[in-house]
Structure formats: C-alpha cells, structure tokens
Design a protein around this motif. Structure first.
Motif, mmCIF file in Angstrom:
data_model
loop_
_atom_site.group_PDB
_atom_site.id
_atom_site.type_symbol
_atom_site.label_atom_id
_atom_site.label_comp_id
_atom_site.label_asym_id
_atom_site.label_seq_id
_atom_site.Cartn_x
_atom_site.Cartn_y
_atom_site.Cartn_z
ATOM 1 N N ALA A 156 -17.530 -0.513 -4.485
ATOM 2 C CA ALA A 156 -17.392 0.580 -3.520
ATOM 3 C C ALA A 156 -15.943 0.783 -3.107
ATOM 4 C CB ALA A 156 -18.246 0.301 -2.287
ATOM 5 N N ILE A 157 -15.525 2.047 -3.081
ATOM 6 C CA ILE A 157 -14.195 2.399 -2.573
ATOM 7 C C ILE A 157 -14.267 2.432 -1.047
ATOM 8 C CG2 ILE A 157 -12.422 4.186 -2.513
ATOM 9 C CD1 ILE A 157 -13.341 4.995 -5.326
ATOM 10 N N THR A 158 -13.305 1.797 -0.409
ATOM 11 C CA THR A 158 -13.319 1.718 1.051
ATOM 12 C C THR A 158 -12.336 2.672 1.714
ATOM 13 O OG1 THR A 158 -11.809 -0.171 0.870
ATOM 14 C CG2 THR A 158 -14.154 -0.659 1.115
ATOM 15 N N ALA A 159 -11.312 3.134 0.981
ATOM 16 C CA ALA A 159 -10.349 4.055 1.598
ATOM 17 C C ALA A 159 -9.557 4.797 0.535
ATOM 18 C CB ALA A 159 -9.397 3.304 2.529
ATOM 19 N N LEU A 160 -9.194 6.034 0.872
ATOM 20 C CA LEU A 160 -8.275 6.864 0.084
ATOM 21 C C LEU A 160 -7.130 7.297 0.987
ATOM 22 C CD1 LEU A 160 -10.496 9.487 -1.822
ATOM 23 C CD2 LEU A 160 -9.428 7.454 -2.791
ATOM 24 N N CYS A 161 -5.968 7.549 0.379
ATOM 25 C CA CYS A 161 -4.854 8.126 1.129
ATOM 26 C C CYS A 161 -4.027 8.981 0.191
ATOM 27 C CB CYS A 161 -3.985 7.041 1.751
ATOM 28 S SG CYS A 161 -2.668 7.694 2.802
ATOM 29 N N GLY A 209 -8.383 -0.545 4.139
ATOM 30 C CA GLY A 209 -7.570 0.623 4.464
ATOM 31 C C GLY A 209 -6.303 0.673 3.640
ATOM 32 N N VAL A 210 -5.779 1.892 3.465
ATOM 33 C CA VAL A 210 -4.534 2.082 2.721
ATOM 34 C C VAL A 210 -3.804 3.282 3.299
ATOM 35 C CG1 VAL A 210 -5.647 3.530 0.960
ATOM 36 C CG2 VAL A 210 -3.523 2.316 0.406
ATOM 37 N N ALA A 211 -2.465 3.201 3.323
ATOM 38 C CA ALA A 211 -1.661 4.299 3.855
ATOM 39 C C ALA A 211 -0.296 4.300 3.197
ATOM 40 C CB ALA A 211 -1.503 4.182 5.376
ATOM 41 N N PHE A 212 0.231 5.508 2.958
ATOM 42 C CA PHE A 212 1.615 5.656 2.518
ATOM 43 C C PHE A 212 2.513 5.611 3.748
ATOM 44 C CE2 PHE A 212 -0.613 7.433 -1.112
ATOM 45 C CZ PHE A 212 0.123 6.940 -2.177
ATOM 46 N N LEU A 213 3.552 4.781 3.685
ATOM 47 C CA LEU A 213 4.489 4.641 4.791
ATOM 48 C C LEU A 213 5.656 5.610 4.624
ATOM 49 C CD1 LEU A 213 4.470 0.732 4.952
ATOM 50 C CD2 LEU A 213 2.906 2.367 6.033
ATOM 51 N N ASN A 214 6.435 5.788 5.675
ATOM 52 C CA ASN A 214 7.478 6.815 5.674
ATOM 53 C C ASN A 214 8.550 6.604 4.613
ATOM 54 O OD1 ASN A 214 6.285 8.167 7.789
ATOM 55 N ND2 ASN A 214 7.452 7.086 9.367
ATOM 56 N N ASP A 215 8.786 5.364 4.232
ATOM 57 C CA ASP A 215 9.855 5.076 3.285
ATOM 58 C C ASP A 215 9.367 4.956 1.849
ATOM 59 O OD1 ASP A 215 8.428 2.801 3.616
ATOM 60 O OD2 ASP A 215 10.092 1.542 4.289
ATOM 61 N N ARG A 217 6.796 3.234 0.786
ATOM 62 C CA ARG A 217 5.998 2.038 0.548
ATOM 63 C C ARG A 217 4.523 2.316 0.840
ATOM 64 N NH1 ARG A 217 8.822 -2.586 3.961
ATOM 65 N NH2 ARG A 217 8.679 -0.945 5.544
ATOM 66 N N ILE A 218 3.675 1.372 0.437
ATOM 67 C CA ILE A 218 2.234 1.499 0.643
ATOM 68 C C ILE A 218 1.757 0.304 1.452
ATOM 69 C CG2 ILE A 218 -0.029 1.618 -0.467
ATOM 70 C CD1 ILE A 218 1.336 2.819 -2.905
ATOM 71 N N GLY A 219 1.032 0.569 2.517
ATOM 72 C CA GLY A 219 0.451 -0.487 3.339
ATOM 73 C C GLY A 219 -1.041 -0.608 3.081
ATOM 74 N N VAL A 220 -1.509 -1.838 2.965
ATOM 75 C CA VAL A 220 -2.919 -2.104 2.706
ATOM 76 C C VAL A 220 -3.452 -3.041 3.785
ATOM 77 C CG1 VAL A 220 -4.596 -3.073 1.084
ATOM 78 C CG2 VAL A 220 -2.627 -1.799 0.226
ATOM 79 N N ALA A 221 -4.596 -2.690 4.367
ATOM 80 C CA ALA A 221 -5.233 -3.522 5.384
ATOM 81 C C ALA A 221 -6.473 -4.190 4.796
ATOM 82 C CB ALA A 221 -5.628 -2.673 6.593
ATOM 83 N N ALA A 222 -6.774 -5.389 5.298
ATOM 84 C CA ALA A 222 -7.928 -6.146 4.837
ATOM 85 C C ALA A 222 -8.742 -6.615 6.031
ATOM 86 C CB ALA A 222 -7.491 -7.341 3.989
ATOM 87 N N ASP A 224 -10.560 -8.738 8.715
ATOM 88 C CA ASP A 224 -10.326 -10.020 9.381
ATOM 89 C C ASP A 224 -8.946 -10.598 9.061
ATOM 90 O OD1 ASP A 224 -11.213 -11.854 11.245
ATOM 91 O OD2 ASP A 224 -12.041 -13.217 9.745
ATOM 92 N N GLU A 225 -7.978 -9.722 8.832
ATOM 93 C CA GLU A 225 -6.604 -10.139 8.583
ATOM 94 C C GLU A 225 -5.690 -9.496 9.622
ATOM 95 O OE1 GLU A 225 -5.391 -12.204 6.334
ATOM 96 O OE2 GLU A 225 -7.197 -12.575 5.157
ATOM 97 N N ASP A 226 -4.780 -10.278 10.169
ATOM 98 C CA ASP A 226 -3.844 -9.753 11.174
ATOM 99 C C ASP A 226 -2.670 -9.019 10.547
ATOM 100 O OD1 ASP A 226 -5.365 -10.847 13.223
ATOM 101 O OD2 ASP A 226 -4.263 -12.747 13.186
ATOM 102 N N ASP A 227 -2.372 -9.305 9.289
ATOM 103 C CA ASP A 227 -1.189 -8.754 8.641
ATOM 104 C C ASP A 227 -1.547 -7.566 7.760
ATOM 105 O OD1 ASP A 227 0.379 -10.784 9.749
ATOM 106 O OD2 ASP A 227 -0.099 -12.143 8.086
ATOM 107 N N VAL A 228 -0.589 -6.664 7.599
ATOM 108 C CA VAL A 228 -0.695 -5.558 6.649
ATOM 109 C C VAL A 228 0.104 -5.929 5.399
ATOM 110 C CG1 VAL A 228 -0.123 -3.140 6.209
ATOM 111 C CG2 VAL A 228 -0.999 -3.827 8.454
ATOM 112 N N ILE A 229 -0.526 -5.785 4.246
ATOM 113 C CA ILE A 229 0.124 -6.082 2.980
ATOM 114 C C ILE A 229 0.911 -4.843 2.561
ATOM 115 C CG2 ILE A 229 -0.241 -6.815 0.581
ATOM 116 C CD1 ILE A 229 -3.084 -7.764 1.653
#
Length: 234
Positions: A156-161, A209-215, A217-222, A224-229
């Motif tokens: 299953a796909i969980t997010a698109l951006c 989750g996934v998002a394109f950042l302003n610079d 880069r791509i941020g990925v969330a997981a 139960d994780e505190d950090d963004v990859i």
C-alpha cells in the motif's frame, strides 16, 4: 474539526461532525484535508461528505463553513486541491473532482476498483491518485480520462507529494521504498510517459509521509519515529 494558529495558542474554528449525522453512533471521523491558495480549506469525513471552509483572513479570523458537499456513500480517505480543482477519493477507490472557480460544481466522477484511495495530488487538470494496491493512476479531469496506470509499489502507498515547480512526484509505501517519478504533462505524445528516476529502500521503517523541501531535498516521515529522514538532491 479544529483550526488553530500556527503556534497552537488559539483555536480559530471548531466543527462537530455530529451536526451532519442523524444517528448517535460514535464511530464517525474526519480524514483527508486540502488547502487552496484562494483561502479554502476542505476536509473529508466518514459520512462521505466533503466540507469546504472559507478562510478569508491570513490570521484565521472569520472562518465559516461554505459548502457541505454530499460526495459519496463511502468514507472519504484523501483530498487534494489546486487553484482550479478540488478532488477527493474514498474507501472504494472512487474519485470526485469539483470546479473551484464555479462554486465547487461537480466536474467528473471517476470509478474505483473497490480498493481505497490513500493519497492524492493535483495540478492543472491532472489528478494523481495512489491506492492501497500499490498503484498510481493519473487522470485528466477535463476529459474524465485515465491517462497513466502504474504498479508503483508492492504494498500500500501511504503518501504522495508533487514537487511545486517541477514535473516530479515522490511516493512512499509500506514496502519501505521511497520512489521519485517524472510526471507527464501531456504536451505531446513524447510527454505521456511516467518514469522512475530515483528509488531507495529505508529498512525497518513504516513510511507514512513524504514532502519536497524548499532546497530541493526530500523529507520522509516514518511511524513512531521522532526524526525526519532527509535525502539530498544530487
């Protein structure tokens, strides 16, 4: 549904879904949210209703419920919007698109395959939809046409951006992969292909989750994780 200021200090709007439901059941919920630059906020619900809020002020004052769109009998699972189109998907995989410039009149309905739509993006008349089957489908809302169908992930796909300024889209899935795709814009026959341009497995993570950042880069969330990859643009 609650609308807060960015710092969380002040709640600007509150709406209880029970106002739309005749029964006294407690199992109803809201899911899927989209914001459009023209000051509209749209939220889906388990009743199949799509609520459109008018937020005329940047500071969140004078928010009001503008439309209550009775979209489907199945719960809404995802929403997305642009300056011209509002689109939502439901648990049956069905999509509905509305014309933002024409008082949210229904533009088209697109059939589902009885599997939930999990995420949506839109640009121009294109609708990019992800599903629990791992598929990505691209529709052209102006002609109600399925233009591209892709077996993008094995689970299953969980997010698109969608990248704000480029024809590039990222997807994450329960298969632990981040995939980045080139998106067609249908300017010619040569512009109708969708290609995988980057793929990376992120082991032992439930990607949510996934998002394109302003610079770039791509941020990925997981889960139960505190950090963004974060992935750097090469």
């Amino acid at each position: 549904m609650q609308v807060w200021t960015v710092d969380g200090s002040d709640m600007k709007f509150f709406f209880a879904l029970s106002a739309l439901v005749d029964s006294e059941e407690d199992g109803h919920y809201m899911r899927g949210i989209a914001h459009m630059n023209r000051g509209f906020i749209c939220v889906g619900s388990s009743t199949g209703n799509l609520l459109v809020l008018n937020a005329p002020s940047p500071d969140g004052e004078n928010i009001e419920l503008l439309h209550n769109l009775d979209v489907s009998k199945s719960p809404i699972t995802a929403c997305a919007g642009s300056d011209s189109i509002l689109v939502c998907g439901n648990e049956m995989g069905e999509l509905a698109a509305f014309n933002v410039n024409d008082a949210f009149e229904l533009m088209c309905r697109l059939p589902g395959s009885r599997f939930p739509c999990t995420s949506l993006c839109t640009r121009g008349d294109m609708i990019m939809a992800a599903y629990s089957t791992g598929h990505i489908r691209i529709y052209r809302a102006s002609i109600s046409e399925l233009a591209v169908e892709l077996a993008a992930h094995s689970r299953a796909i969980t997010a698109l951006c969608l990248e704000p300024s480029l024809n590039v889209m990222a997807s994450v899935s329960e298969d632990q992969y981040l995939n980045v795709w080139s998106v067609p814009f249908f300017g010619s026959r040569e512009d109708c292909d969708m290609e995988l341009i980057f793929s990376e497995r992120i082991e032992n993570r439930l990607l949510t989750g996934v998002a394109f950042l302003n610079d770039g880069r791509i941020g990925v969330a997981a889960y139960d994780e505190d950090d963004v990859i974060v992935f750097d643009k090469v």
